[in-house]
Design a protein around this motif. Structure first.
Motif, mmCIF file in Angstrom:
data_model
loop_
_atom_site.group_PDB
_atom_site.id
_atom_site.type_symbol
_atom_site.label_atom_id
_atom_site.label_comp_id
_atom_site.label_asym_id
_atom_site.label_seq_id
_atom_site.Cartn_x
_atom_site.Cartn_y
_atom_site.Cartn_z
ATOM 1 N N ASP A 431 -13.714 -28.846 -53.054
ATOM 2 C CA ASP A 431 -13.583 -30.107 -52.321
ATOM 3 C C ASP A 431 -12.462 -30.039 -51.288
ATOM 4 O O ASP A 431 -12.588 -30.584 -50.182
ATOM 5 C CB ASP A 431 -13.320 -31.256 -53.302
ATOM 6 N N GLN A 432 -11.355 -29.383 -51.649
ATOM 7 C CA GLN A 432 -10.266 -29.231 -50.685
ATOM 8 C C GLN A 432 -10.742 -28.449 -49.469
ATOM 9 O O GLN A 432 -10.445 -28.810 -48.318
ATOM 10 C CB GLN A 432 -9.087 -28.504 -51.351
ATOM 11 N N ARG A 433 -11.513 -27.407 -49.711
ATOM 12 C CA ARG A 433 -12.015 -26.584 -48.622
ATOM 13 C C ARG A 433 -13.000 -27.356 -47.746
ATOM 14 O O ARG A 433 -12.898 -27.355 -46.510
ATOM 15 C CB ARG A 433 -12.689 -25.340 -49.200
ATOM 16 N N GLU A 434 -13.933 -28.048 -48.376
ATOM 17 C CA GLU A 434 -14.968 -28.732 -47.613
ATOM 18 C C GLU A 434 -14.424 -29.955 -46.887
ATOM 19 O O GLU A 434 -14.856 -30.270 -45.766
ATOM 20 C CB GLU A 434 -16.118 -29.105 -48.549
ATOM 21 N N ARG A 435 -13.464 -30.654 -47.498
ATOM 22 C CA ARG A 435 -12.855 -31.781 -46.803
ATOM 23 C C ARG A 435 -12.014 -31.300 -45.620
ATOM 24 O O ARG A 435 -11.939 -31.969 -44.586
ATOM 25 C CB ARG A 435 -11.984 -32.589 -47.758
ATOM 26 N N THR A 436 -11.378 -30.148 -45.784
ATOM 27 C CA THR A 436 -10.638 -29.559 -44.665
ATOM 28 C C THR A 436 -11.591 -29.198 -43.536
ATOM 29 O O THR A 436 -11.286 -29.411 -42.348
ATOM 30 C CB THR A 436 -9.872 -28.317 -45.140
ATOM 31 N N ASP A 437 -12.755 -28.662 -43.885
ATOM 32 C CA ASP A 437 -13.756 -28.347 -42.866
ATOM 33 C C ASP A 437 -14.228 -29.620 -42.171
ATOM 34 O O ASP A 437 -14.423 -29.639 -40.949
ATOM 35 C CB ASP A 437 -14.927 -27.624 -43.532
ATOM 36 N N MET A 438 -14.417 -30.699 -42.948
ATOM 37 C CA MET A 438 -14.826 -31.970 -42.352
ATOM 38 C C MET A 438 -13.750 -32.511 -41.417
ATOM 39 O O MET A 438 -14.042 -33.018 -40.328
ATOM 40 C CB MET A 438 -15.124 -32.992 -43.454
ATOM 41 N N MET A 439 -12.475 -32.380 -41.824
ATOM 42 C CA MET A 439 -11.387 -32.850 -40.976
ATOM 43 C C MET A 439 -11.303 -32.045 -39.688
ATOM 44 O O MET A 439 -11.064 -32.599 -38.603
ATOM 45 C CB MET A 439 -10.062 -32.745 -41.741
ATOM 46 N N ALA A 440 -11.520 -30.732 -39.780
ATOM 47 C CA ALA A 440 -11.504 -29.902 -38.574
ATOM 48 C C ALA A 440 -12.635 -30.298 -37.629
ATOM 49 O O ALA A 440 -12.444 -30.352 -36.403
ATOM 50 C CB ALA A 440 -11.614 -28.428 -38.962
ATOM 51 N N ASP A 441 -13.803 -30.580 -38.186
ATOM 52 C CA ASP A 441 -14.925 -31.001 -37.352
ATOM 53 C C ASP A 441 -14.641 -32.340 -36.687
ATOM 54 O O ASP A 441 -14.965 -32.549 -35.509
ATOM 55 C CB ASP A 441 -16.190 -31.089 -38.207
ATOM 56 N N ARG A 442 -14.020 -33.254 -37.431
ATOM 57 C CA ARG A 442 -13.695 -34.554 -36.857
ATOM 58 C C ARG A 442 -12.681 -34.416 -35.727
ATOM 59 O O ARG A 442 -12.811 -35.053 -34.662
ATOM 60 C CB ARG A 442 -13.132 -35.464 -37.952
ATOM 61 N N LEU A 443 -11.667 -33.559 -35.928
ATOM 62 C CA LEU A 443 -10.660 -33.368 -34.890
ATOM 63 C C LEU A 443 -11.264 -32.679 -33.674
ATOM 64 O O LEU A 443 -10.947 -33.015 -32.521
ATOM 65 C CB LEU A 443 -9.502 -32.542 -35.454
ATOM 66 N N ARG A 444 -12.151 -31.716 -33.909
ATOM 67 C CA ARG A 444 -12.815 -31.031 -32.802
ATOM 68 C C ARG A 444 -13.638 -32.019 -31.979
ATOM 69 O O ARG A 444 -13.599 -32.010 -30.740
ATOM 70 C CB ARG A 444 -13.707 -29.916 -33.346
ATOM 71 N N SER A 552 -2.394 -38.899 -36.543
ATOM 72 C CA SER A 552 -3.020 -40.009 -37.280
ATOM 73 C C SER A 552 -4.380 -39.612 -37.835
ATOM 74 O O SER A 552 -4.796 -40.117 -38.885
ATOM 75 C CB SER A 552 -3.154 -41.233 -36.369
ATOM 76 N N LEU A 553 -5.080 -38.710 -37.161
ATOM 77 C CA LEU A 553 -6.377 -38.266 -37.656
ATOM 78 C C LEU A 553 -6.246 -37.380 -38.890
ATOM 79 O O LEU A 553 -7.203 -37.217 -39.646
ATOM 80 C CB LEU A 553 -7.130 -37.506 -36.561
ATOM 81 N N LEU A 554 -5.071 -36.790 -39.083
ATOM 82 C CA LEU A 554 -4.881 -35.838 -40.172
ATOM 83 C C LEU A 554 -4.453 -36.494 -41.475
ATOM 84 O O LEU A 554 -4.430 -35.826 -42.511
ATOM 85 C CB LEU A 554 -3.820 -34.799 -39.769
ATOM 86 N N VAL A 555 -4.112 -37.767 -41.431
ATOM 87 C CA VAL A 555 -3.625 -38.445 -42.637
ATOM 88 C C VAL A 555 -4.795 -38.926 -43.470
ATOM 89 O O VAL A 555 -5.528 -39.831 -43.068
ATOM 90 C CB VAL A 555 -2.707 -39.639 -42.265
ATOM 91 N N ARG A 556 -5.012 -38.288 -44.608
ATOM 92 C CA ARG A 556 -6.060 -38.677 -45.541
ATOM 93 C C ARG A 556 -5.570 -38.452 -46.963
ATOM 94 O O ARG A 556 -4.924 -37.441 -47.259
ATOM 95 C CB ARG A 556 -7.340 -37.857 -45.317
#
Length: 744
Positions: A431-444, A552-556
């Motif tokens: 979950d840590q890995r996949e949520r990190t991937d989701m966050m990277a996609d959102r930031l991109r 602000s996008l990185l705070v989860r």
């Protein structure tokens, strides 16, 4: 005696607290019960669904804003043909599957691009402006779902036109792992879009097909339950005072298949700021549901029950010994003094005083005996000698405290301690890995959207009209909070128009990327996105992106510290404090970033790990920026790490419970022994000094009782004896107490 006065209440309270704490210890240090899924895993599923809902809400709101921005630009400029409108729109934003311009009066299609948009859902009220032009969800004949976004074009000298843009309604395009599934669910529980379900034809065995069928069944059933729960008001759906996600979110447990339990996290689309006007996406009634089959957790073991019972039994045993020490050395001598002093005050002077063996009670008993001998005419000096060892009443308190600390310290500091060998569920790492991937996609996507906004604005810039350009840039800056400044740079590098903060140098050139990072040596990095000015001669529109916007996008919740690093592993943005271009903390994270970028073509399947060291475990993950847009080749990587001790895992929960039990025991010791020291020990020490002075012949000092308890009763009796001693000095033939005094 008053209820809360004297020596009995604190000792009784100490007994009650010890028994209550022993029962609590047996419960919380014993087995945790038959928990089907670890709490940390359930929380992770809820966070995963919230991340998906945030990404979907941002995507829909951006589509609406982009279309409205296009309409504003078209309406404010000179008249253009519908084909030109659709051409500029598709060139600025590559997110529409189809676009169409209709004549609002006749309903005739004036221009169209991309896939054919079905128009059967358009009614007369919509075409005549009788209904609000909010997005509509339409299901095509093929079964696919489209989100229809509309805006009215009002160009001077032309009839009103309706611009309709169609886009796919999909879950965020991320790697869900081998077993996770995600769905977008409507208000009535209908599943509008899914991801993570493979085709049954591609499965190799009946077992895999059965697993897929189980997941389909659970998603359909639990999605309907999640939709019903999402209808609640966000405030009423949470515990009082709870904060966090502004919408409705939670978890559900489904059925079991092959030892795996279906766990679901759900989250409704909600505005990023509940105090502001609700977003368009939040009004569509959509929810995101994430499903993951998790291995069932084993029931608590019997040795944990024995451990809890042993700890509780040890507390009861030590508590009994401690209470016995207080009863024998504090309570019983004090009550004995109370009875002896009252007997003397009532005139019974013929029987000697039974003196306690030690402490202040012994000193007061000797003083009473000397007073008795003085009143009876005997020699006071012939009384019992003073005690040799003055351990005092504080000694039993120290012994009691030490006995109870023998339980509190080991339980709070030694029992159930964790180290770097703690086992963390694989689901947490995934979950840590996949949520990190989701966050990277959102930031991109956010950076791509920022560059697309610049492209849209650059088409409106007119060469030579500096005043109009300044006004245009100021208006764009007011609408886009992600920028701190906007400015137009000519081929020589000079700034011809600007809005916002002080511009920084921009590097022109054919090989220069559209997103640049500068500011090395400063406190904050400088992030610049650009777009060529269409009608200029080599001019460039540059927008400086606020670092705070990225932060602000990185705070989860549930991700810990999240950082964005460049190709050299230097920090560009962070969810916590950071210095521009500082290195990652630890070599393990650097190795993780390098490994993630090596495997970028294969996806982030292996880009998560556990870092063990320093007596703790850290869950870390890295996800490189991959996909389309201007940030595809930027070389950035998103890195997240969190201390496993913050997760709700059984070993850490047992450690927290042990610490809590030790702290509660320590609090009970401090409260009860402090109570005894304040209301008994200190007054008793002062009384011993006053009694010795009275026995030595100080008959002038009046003794006043301060408390209505045993010590106060002894003080009152000594005051009566002092008055009798004064009367005896004035009348030596007087041998007994005054009848009036005795009557008192």
């Amino acid at each position: 005696m008053p209820l809360l006065g004297g020596i009995r209440p604190p000792i009784a309270v100490l007994c009650i607290l010890i028994l209550a704490l022993s029962g609590l210890t047996a419960k919380v240090l014993g087995p945790a019960g038959d928990t089907v899924v670890p709490k940390a895993v359930l929380s992770s599923q809820r966070y995963f669904a919230e991340d998906g809902a945030i990404a979907l809400r941002s995507s829909i709101d951006e589509r609406v804003a982009d279309l409205q921005r296009t309409a504003t630009a078209v309406n404010s400029g000179s008249s253009v043909k519908p084909e030109r409108v659709l051409s500029d729109l598709s060139r600025a934003y590559q997110k529409w599957t189809g676009t169409t311009v209709l004549d609002l009066e006749s309903g005739e299609v004036l221009a169209a691009r991309g896939e054919t948009i079905p128009l059967a859902w358009l009614d007369e009220d919509t075409l005549t402006g009788g209904k609000a032009l909010k997005p509509r969800i339409v299901r095509l004949e093929t079964g696919d779902v489209r989100l229809m976004t509309m805006v009215v074009l009002e160009q001077a000298g032309q009839p009103q036109q309706l611009l309709v843009a169609s886009s796919s309604l999909t879950v965020p395009a991320i790697n869900l792992g081998p077993f996770r599934s995600m769905s977008v669910v409507a208000e009535d529980g209908e599943v509008l879009a899914t991801a993570g379900f493979e085709r049954a034809e591609s499965l190799n065995s009946d077992q895999e097909r059965a697993e897929l069928s189980f997941r389909h069944q659970q998603m359909t059933r639990l999605a309907d339950q999640a939709a019903k729960r999402a209808e609640q008001h966000p405030v009423r759906a949470k515990e009082p005072g709870a904060r966090g996600y502004p919408g409705v979110s939670g978890t559900l447990l489904g059925g079991e298949h092959n030892g795996r339990v279906a766990t679901v996290g759900y989250a409704s689309l909600a505005s990023s700021d509940p105090d502001e006007k609700q977003s368009v996406a939040a009004g569509l009634g959509l929810s995101v549901v994430s499903l993951l089959p998790v291995v069932r957790q084993e029931a608590g073991q019997s040795d944990r029950a024995l451990l809890g019972l042993a700890a509780a039994g040890a507390l009861v045993l030590l508590g009994l010994v401690a209470v016995a020490v207080l009863w024998r050395n504090v309570q019983r001598p004090l009550l004995h003094l109370f009875l002896e002093s009252r007997r003397l005050a009532r005139g019974d002077l013929h029987r000697p005083v039974s003196v306690p063996k030690r402490g202040e009670a012994a000193r007061i008993g000797i003083a009473l005996e000397r007073l008795r001998r003085r009143l009876t005419g005997d020699d006071p000096a012939a009384g019992p000698p003073a005690p040799r060892r003055r351990m005092g009443t504080r000694g039993p308190l120290v012994i009691t405290g030490v006995l109870l600390l023998l339980w509190c310290v080991p339980v709070g500091l030694l029992l159930n301690r964790t180290d770097a060998t703690v086992s963390v569920p694989t689901t947490i790492v995934n979950d840590q890995r996949e949520r990190t991937d989701m966050m990277a996609d959102r930031l991109r996507r956010a950076l791509n959207e920022a560059q697309a906004d610049l492209v849209s604005v650059s088409h409106l810039i007119e060469e030579g009209n500096e005043r109009g350009t300044d006004s245009l840039l100021n208006d764009a800056l007011a609408k886009h909070s992600r920028y701190q400044s906007l400015y137009v740079v000519d081929p020589s590098g000079a700034v011809s128009a600007r809005a916002g903060g002080e511009p920084h140098a921009w590097s022109n050139g054919e090989d220069q990327p559209e997103v640049q990072v500068g500011g090395k040596g400063g406190k904050l990095p400088i992030l610049q996105a650009s777009a060529p000015v269409s009608e200029g001669k080599g001019g460039t529109l540059v927008g400086e992106i606020r670092v705070q916007f990225l932060n602000s996008l990185l705070v989860r919740p549930g991700l810990g510290e999240v950082r964005v690093v460049d190709a050299d592993g230097l920090t560009i943005a962070s969810s916590g404090g950071f210095t521009a271009f500082e290195k990652l903390p630890g070599e393990a994270l650097d190795n993780l970033v390098r490994a993630a970028n090596v495997r970028v073509g294969a996806g982030p399947v292996e880009n998560g790990l556990l870092i063990r060291g320093g007596g703790k475990v850290t869950v870390a993950a890295a996800a490189p920026f991959s996909g389309g847009g201007v940030t595809a080749d930027i070389g950035w990587t998103l890195v997240s790490r969190q201390d496993a001790g913050h997760l709700r895992i059984a070993p850490y929960e047992r450690e927290d419970r042990s610490v809590l039990a030790g702290l509660l025991g320590l609090a009970a010791v401090i409260v009860c022994l402090g109570w005894i020291h304040l209301v008994v020990v200190r007054p008793l020490r002062a009384l011993a000094t006053s009694a010795e002075k009275l026995a030595d012949g100080d008959l002038k000092t009046v003794l006043y009782p301060r408390y209505q308890d045993e010590v106060g009763a002894v003080v009152r009796s000594l005051e009566l004896l002092r008055q009798q001693a004064q009367a005896h000095r004035q009348n030596p033939t007087h041998r007994t107490a005054d009848p009036r005094v005795e009557g008192k």
